[in-house]
Design a protein around this motif. Structure first.
Motif, PDB file in Angstrom:
ATOM      1  N   LEU A  22       0.859  -1.191   0.000  1.00 13.97           N
ATOM      2  CA  LEU A  22       0.000   0.000   0.000  1.00 13.97           C
ATOM      3  C   LEU A  22       0.888   1.231   0.000  1.00 13.97           C
ATOM      4  N   ARG A  23       0.506   2.216  -0.833  1.00 17.99           N
ATOM      5  CA  ARG A  23       1.306   3.442  -0.931  1.00 17.99           C
ATOM      6  C   ARG A  23       0.499   4.644  -0.464  1.00 17.99           C
ATOM      7  N   VAL A  24       1.197   5.534   0.247  1.00 15.58           N
ATOM      8  CA  VAL A  24       0.612   6.770   0.762  1.00 15.58           C
ATOM      9  C   VAL A  24       1.395   7.953   0.217  1.00 15.58           C
ATOM     10  N   ALA A  25       0.670   8.955  -0.264  1.00 22.04           N
ATOM     11  CA  ALA A  25       1.301  10.203  -0.693  1.00 22.04           C
ATOM     12  C   ALA A  25       0.324  11.336  -0.473  1.00 22.04           C
ATOM     13  N   ASP A  26       0.847  12.462  -0.057  1.00 22.78           N
ATOM     14  CA  ASP A  26       0.023  13.655   0.179  1.00 22.78           C
ATOM     15  C   ASP A  26      -1.142  13.380   1.133  1.00 22.78           C
ATOM     16  N   ARG A 340     -12.379   8.054   5.815  1.00 20.22           N
ATOM     17  CA  ARG A 340     -11.537   7.283   6.743  1.00 20.22           C
ATOM     18  C   ARG A 340     -12.227   5.996   7.175  1.00 20.22           C
ATOM     19  N   GLY A 341     -11.497   5.186   7.954  1.00 21.73           N
ATOM     20  CA  GLY A 341     -12.053   3.926   8.439  1.00 21.73           C
ATOM     21  C   GLY A 341     -11.877   2.762   7.492  1.00 21.73           C
ATOM     22  N   ARG A 342     -11.247   3.000   6.328  1.00 21.25           N
ATOM     23  CA  ARG A 342     -11.060   1.960   5.316  1.00 21.25           C
ATOM     24  C   ARG A 342      -9.648   2.044   4.740  1.00 21.25           C
ATOM     25  N   LEU A 343      -9.172   0.918   4.211  1.00 15.96           N
ATOM     26  CA  LEU A 343      -7.964   0.914   3.398  1.00 15.96           C
ATOM     27  C   LEU A 343      -8.410   0.843   1.945  1.00 15.96           C
ATOM     28  N   THR A 344      -8.746   1.995   1.395  1.00 16.51           N
ATOM     29  CA  THR A 344      -9.205   2.089   0.009  1.00 16.51           C
ATOM     30  C   THR A 344      -8.530   3.275  -0.661  1.00 16.51           C
ATOM     31  N   LEU A 345      -8.498   3.232  -1.976  1.00 15.60           N
ATOM     32  CA  LEU A 345      -7.873   4.325  -2.721  1.00 15.60           C
ATOM     33  C   LEU A 345      -8.573   5.637  -2.433  1.00 15.60           C
ATOM     34  N   GLY A 346      -7.792   6.669  -2.167  1.00 13.68           N
ATOM     35  CA  GLY A 346      -8.324   7.990  -1.894  1.00 13.68           C
ATOM     36  C   GLY A 346      -8.673   8.234  -0.448  1.00 13.68           C
ATOM     37  N   ALA A 347      -8.653   7.188   0.384  1.00 17.11           N
ATOM     38  CA  ALA A 347      -8.972   7.370   1.803  1.00 17.11           C
ATOM     39  C   ALA A 347      -7.837   8.120   2.493  1.00 17.11           C
ATOM     40  N   ARG A 348      -8.200   8.867   3.496  1.00 14.41           N
ATOM     41  CA  ARG A 348      -7.208   9.570   4.316  1.00 14.41           C
ATOM     42  C   ARG A 348      -6.264   8.531   4.930  1.00 14.41           C
ATOM     43  N   ALA A 349      -4.981   8.828   4.924  1.00 14.98           N
ATOM     44  CA  ALA A 349      -3.973   7.879   5.393  1.00 14.98           C
ATOM     45  C   ALA A 349      -3.836   7.940   6.914  1.00 14.98           C
ATOM     46  N   ASP A 350      -4.938   7.619   7.606  1.00 15.85           N
ATOM     47  CA  ASP A 350      -4.915   7.374   9.049  1.00 15.85           C
ATOM     48  C   ASP A 350      -4.679   5.880   9.206  1.00 15.85           C
ATOM     49  N   LEU A 351      -3.535   5.499   9.732  1.00 11.20           N
ATOM     50  CA  LEU A 351      -3.105   4.108   9.680  1.00 11.20           C
ATOM     51  C   LEU A 351      -2.508   3.659  11.010  1.00 11.20           C
ATOM     52  N   LEU A 352      -2.696   2.381  11.313  1.00  9.72           N
ATOM     53  CA  LEU A 352      -2.134   1.759  12.517  1.00  9.72           C
ATOM     54  C   LEU A 352      -1.420   0.481  12.105  1.00  9.72           C
ATOM     55  N   LEU A 353      -0.128   0.425  12.383  1.00  3.45           N
ATOM     56  CA  LEU A 353       0.675  -0.761  12.078  1.00  3.45           C
ATOM     57  C   LEU A 353       0.974  -1.503  13.371  1.00  3.45           C
ATOM     58  N   VAL A 354       0.641  -2.802  13.401  1.00  6.02           N
ATOM     59  CA  VAL A 354       0.838  -3.598  14.609  1.00  6.02           C
ATOM     60  C   VAL A 354       1.574  -4.880  14.275  1.00  6.02           C
ATOM     61  N   ASP A 355       2.176  -5.488  15.300  1.00  3.91           N
ATOM     62  CA  ASP A 355       2.761  -6.812  15.171  1.00  3.91           C
ATOM     63  C   ASP A 355       1.668  -7.853  15.346  1.00  3.91           C
ATOM     64  N   GLY A 356       1.825  -9.004  14.676  1.00  5.20           N
ATOM     65  CA  GLY A 356       0.880 -10.086  14.879  1.00  5.20           C
ATOM     66  C   GLY A 356      -0.368  -9.938  14.026  1.00  5.20           C
ATOM     67  N   ASP A 357      -1.324 -10.827  14.287  1.00  7.06           N
ATOM     68  CA  ASP A 357      -2.557 -10.883  13.502  1.00  7.06           C
ATOM     69  C   ASP A 357      -3.757 -10.649  14.407  1.00  7.06           C
ATOM     70  N   PRO A 358      -4.297  -9.430  14.431  1.00  7.03           N
ATOM     71  CA  PRO A 358      -5.437  -9.146  15.304  1.00  7.03           C
ATOM     72  C   PRO A 358      -6.723  -9.852  14.880  1.00  7.03           C
TER      73      PRO A 358
END
Length: 518
Positions: A22-26, A340-358
């Motif tokens: 996944l890529r984030v810009a601007d 927000r609230g989704r990993l979709t194209l054009g969504a605001r890049a509010d992101l949480l990276l965690v270890d493991g599989d929630p």
């Protein structure tokens, strides 16, 4: 700055995407696919599980709330009753959140005790218009006569509720209703509200569950309210036992939790068993469940407590995927947060990276690697803002306790233990399981015991303990110290280490900035 996440588990709406990059810009998500989406010069992040930034659907603002929440991957707060001066100040500081501004309640009704004077409903249309002028994104109303907790307090009448709902809907606002009982929930959904602010705390019948489901409302569970109470198994509040969360906890907030562990609590800690059963029944009936904490109630911390709420939702019977959806896509859809609230194209890049599989272990959300808000790494709040938030909570707590004492003279409260000449020796605090003896500044003098034993402990050790060697720490390791002087909100310490350069009479430390133990 652009970022590309490579070979990372991507979770959207509680499911793993086929793509793993996944890529984030601007500040927005610009590409989802394979490694070829990366551009030269991108910052590369590899591995882990990437979630949309979490959304807490029920908070009450304090200074710095959004910055503290982001520390834990909670990138959006939905405020359910705050005063306009605080809202304006937070927005002026750059905070991004959604709010109801002042909620609609009856004069003297809930939550009057917690707030400075605020306007009540005289003309429903004007009340809604005034909230919009304050920047409200939705309307909050309170329908609670206190019967759920054996109290009798004023509440809005049903015609006023209907008029408020009609005025809000006419202005394009959704309506969130605070209720505490199953009967109250059915009443407000019949009057047209859109969201229940809490799962009812008394059992819902199948007919009541069906009535709520047919109304197509959502419910904010707030199951973690019980995290404000210690249990017989531990003298500490539950959040203090979450090691992964506590590693990220600012010291002042940890001290606040520790202090709240020694406040008055009922003899038996309440449980969320009934509210959990109601949440599951509503979920199975098709009602969207949203994750919300009701921070900053005692024991709850912005951001950190939402991870506890996810655990409570899973314990109630939701799958980890459903719990994650309750804190991402579901509140975004209900409150119209289309960016927000989704990993979709054009969504605001509010992101949480965690270890493991929630998706297999919900506690993996606590193993936070990093958080991004609109594509930028979340930063810690400044010292002044952090102190302002702590003091805001203290002032609110004092206001509530003083009002309760005035209304109910027998309200349980810490008991001052004094010597015959009137000098204060310490306090006895009624807590779950008995009474806790403490010093004048709130440090425990012994274990929880019966009242008479606690009084005797304070009488015998209250003053002598001040002359003993204490262990103390500010920002570093524990060190031995002597208490030169003590007041309810601060202590003057002299460190025992002879190599330290310090004044002979020691230094004053506010209790927000020092830990003490015998």
């Amino acid at each position: 700055m652009a970022i590309t996440f490579l070979h990372t588990r991507l979770v959207d709406r509680g499911a793993v995407l086929a793509a793993d990059c996944l890529r984030v810009a601007d500040g927005v998500i610009t590409a989802i696919g394979g490694p070829d989406i990366a551009h030269p010069g991108d910052e590369l992040v590899t591995g882990g599980t990437l979630l949309p930034g979490l959304i807490d659907a029920h908070v009450h603002l304090i200074p710095g709330a959004t910055r503290l929440a982001a520390r834990y991957g909670v990138t959006t707060l939905i405020d359910q009753f705050s005063q306009p001066d605080l809202i304006a100040a937070e927005r002026a500081a750059g905070a991004d959140f959604r709010t109801s501004s002042i909620g609609a309640t009856a004069p003297g009704g809930h939550p009057t005790l917690a707030f400075e004077p605020f306007p009540y409903v005289e003309d429903p249309k004007q009340f809604v218009a005034d909230r919009i002028a304050e920047g409200a994104d939705h309307l909050k109303l309170i329908y609670d006569d206190g019967s759920g907790v054996a109290m009798n307090i004023p509440t809005l009448d049903e015609p006023t509720i209907r008029a408020l709902v009609e005025a809000a809907h006419a202005s394009g606002l959704k309506v969130v209703a605070h209720v505490s009982t199953a009967t109250g929930a059915v009443t407000v959904v019949d009057r047209g509200v859109d969201v229940l602010a809490h799962a009812p705390s008394d059992p819902m019948s199948p007919a009541q569950v069906e009535a709520v489901a047919k109304a197509r409302v959502a419910v904010i569970a707030t199951l973690d309210i019980t995290d404000g109470f210690a249990t017989p198994d531990s003298a500490d509040l539950p959040l203090l036992g979450e090691a992964e969360l506590m590693v990220r906890m600012p010291a002042r907030w940890r001290r606040l939790l520790d202090k709240q562990s020694r406040r008055w609590m009922p003899p038996e800690a309440p449980t969320n068993a009934i509210a959990s059963a109601n949440t599951l029944a509503l979920h199975r009936a098709g009602v969207p469940v949203l994750a919300g904490t009701d921070a900053p109630n005692p024991g709850l911390v912005f951001g950190a407590s939402l991870h506890r709420e996810l655990q409570h939702l899973v314990a109630a019977g939701l799958t980890p995927a459903e719990a994650i959806t309750a804190a991402t896509a579901a509140p975004a859809e209900v409150f119209g947060l289309s960016d927000r609230g989704r990993l979709t194209l054009g969504a605001r890049a509010d992101l949480l990276l965690v270890d493991g599989d929630p998706l297999t272990d919900i506690t993996a959300t606590q193993r936070i690697q990093n958080t991004w808000v609109a594509g930028e790494v979340a930063t810690a709040m400044d010292d002044q803002t952090e102190l302002a938030g702590i003091h805001f909570i203290g002032a609110t707590t004092d206001r509530i306790v003083n009002a309760l004492k005035e209304m109910w003279p027998g309200f349980p409260a810490p008991e001052d233990i004094r010597r015959e000449d009137g000098e204060l020796l310490g306090h006895v605090v009624p807590v779950t399981g008995g009474s806790l003896p403490t010093t004048v500044f709130g440090a425990a003098l012994g274990p929880v015991s019966d009242h008479d034993t606690a009084v005797e402990t304070v009488e015998q050790r209250g003053l002598p303990s001040l002359g003993e060697t204490w262990w103390a720490r500010t920002d570093g390791d524990w060190q031995e110290a002597t208490i030169i002087e003590a007041q309810p909100d601060r202590v003057r310490l002299r460190w025992k280490d002879p190599m330290l350069d310090q004044h002979p009479s020691g230094q004053w430390y506010p209790l927000t900035d020092v830990d003490l133990k015998l």
